[in-house]
Motif scaffolding. Structure first.
Motif, PDB file in Angstrom:
ATOM      1  N   ASN A   1      36.175  36.265  47.657  1.00  0.00           N
ATOM      2  CA  ASN A   1      37.058  37.387  47.234  1.00  0.00           C
ATOM      3  C   ASN A   1      38.028  37.276  46.065  1.00  0.00           C
ATOM      4  OD1 ASN A   1      35.922  39.245  49.359  1.00  0.00           O
ATOM      5  ND2 ASN A   1      37.071  38.038  50.601  1.00  0.00           N
ATOM      6  N   ALA A   2      37.732  36.281  45.181  1.00  0.00           N
ATOM      7  CA  ALA A   2      38.641  36.033  44.143  1.00  0.00           C
ATOM      8  C   ALA A   2      38.959  37.078  43.196  1.00  0.00           C
ATOM      9  CB  ALA A   2      38.015  34.905  43.158  1.00  0.00           C
ATOM     10  N   LYS A   3      40.099  37.401  43.002  1.00  0.00           N
ATOM     11  CA  LYS A   3      40.465  38.862  42.107  1.00  0.00           C
ATOM     12  C   LYS A   3      40.404  38.423  40.606  1.00  0.00           C
ATOM     13  CE  LYS A   3      43.480  40.448  45.809  1.00  0.00           C
ATOM     14  NZ  LYS A   3      44.908  40.756  46.261  1.00  0.00           N
ATOM     15  N   VAL A   4      40.546  37.141  40.206  1.00  0.00           N
ATOM     16  CA  VAL A   4      40.770  36.848  38.808  1.00  0.00           C
ATOM     17  C   VAL A   4      39.704  35.639  38.472  1.00  0.00           C
ATOM     18  CG1 VAL A   4      42.093  35.966  36.899  1.00  0.00           C
ATOM     19  CG2 VAL A   4      43.009  37.749  38.495  1.00  0.00           C
ATOM     20  N   ILE A   5      38.612  35.844  37.821  1.00  0.00           N
ATOM     21  CA  ILE A   5      37.990  34.739  37.146  1.00  0.00           C
ATOM     22  C   ILE A   5      38.291  34.416  35.733  1.00  0.00           C
ATOM     23  CG2 ILE A   5      35.351  33.964  37.124  1.00  0.00           C
ATOM     24  CD1 ILE A   5      34.746  35.642  39.209  1.00  0.00           C
TER      25      ILE A   5
END
Length: 276
Positions: free
Chosen positions: A95-99
């Motif tokens: 559930n990473a919001k930013v990669i």
């Protein structure tokens, strides 16, 4: 956790890639050496028993940074694309919001890869090294090891106020640092209260400064410069070269670090991944 053999293989491949490319890769060795055995964060590709491709994933709150490499003799075979797809899938699973994709600013092979995926330039980060200079000691600012619940609470507040973490993200991140990393975690005190924090990691004969923050209402008073000076003097007495990283657009931080003797020697570019 990574085995000693895997770490040696990664460092060997890193050396080959850096020698061929004339740049430095940011592989966060301190984090590689302290991986969470319950998380999938490292992706490998072998040919005939030799490691020829590696990609590491590094979590910071709701953000994941990806960086990797492929042996010069094995490029053009889709190895990195495969590793990248695996890492993105795992980041989404977490559930990473930013990669963010990290690449040395001077790497042409990285630029070629990035030109073919949906991403936009986000920022440049300078890596800075300390050069011998006179540092002023001020007894009004002190540093000490982080030890109490009050220290923990202050560290969480600083992550939220200075780095944009949510409280849960800050708590999870700091808990993991304490469990996995052998870092020195210091509290900065000034004006009769906790003023900030700073972490130092000693890895492979080098000292790296991370997580340096002063509460916004105490910034601009010289507290950060005095605290940083104390940490630098402490580590320089051990004979260690001292490094840190800072965003190029952070003019105030750059000025602070330069005033304490740090000089830019390398840069990394970050790209925001926008794939679905």
């Amino acid at each position: 956790m990574l085995t000693k053999e895997q770490l040696l293989q990664i460092k060997k491949l890193q050396h080959i890639c850096e020698q061929q490319g004339g740049f430095e890769l940011k592989l966060n060795v301190d984090m590689l050496e302290n991986r969470d055995e319950n998380s999938k964060e490292d992706f490998f590709h072998y040919e005939d028993g030799q490691l020829v491709g590696f990609l590491g994933s590094y979590g910071f709150g709701n953000k994941v940074e990806l960086t990797g490499m492929v042996h010069p003799g094995y490029r053009g075979k889709g190895i990195f694309s495969t590793l990248f797809a695996m890492a993105v899938e795992e980041a989404r699973h977490r559930n990473a919001k930013v990669i963010l994709l990290n690449a040395p600013s001077s790497s042409q092979t990285a630029k070629q890869f990035l030109a073919n995926i949906p991403c936009t330039f986000s920022l440049t980060e300078y890596q800075m090294k300390w050069h011998q200079t006179d540092l002023y000691e001020d007894p009004a600012v002190t540093i000490r090891p982080s030890a109490s619940q009050d220290d923990w609470d202050a560290e969480i507040q600083l992550e939220v106020a200075c780095f944009g973490f949510s409280e849960k993200e800050a708590s999870d991140f700091n808990q993991r640092i304490r469990e996995l990393n052998g870092e020195d975690m210091f509290i900065i005190e000034a004006e009769g209260r906790i003023a900030g924090k700073i972490r130092v990691s000693e890895t492979e004969g080098e000292a790296w400064i991370y997580g340096f923050a002063v509460f916004p209402d105490l910034q601009g008073k010289g507290i950060g410069r005095k605290a940083l000076s104390k940490v630098v003097k402490m580590k320089s007495k051990k004979g260690l070269p001292i490094f840190l990283e800072v965003e190029a657009k952070n003019a105030n931080a750059l000025k602070l670090y330069e005033s304490c003797g740090f000089r830019n020697y390398h840069s990394q570019d970050y790209y925001l991944y926008q794939g679905q």
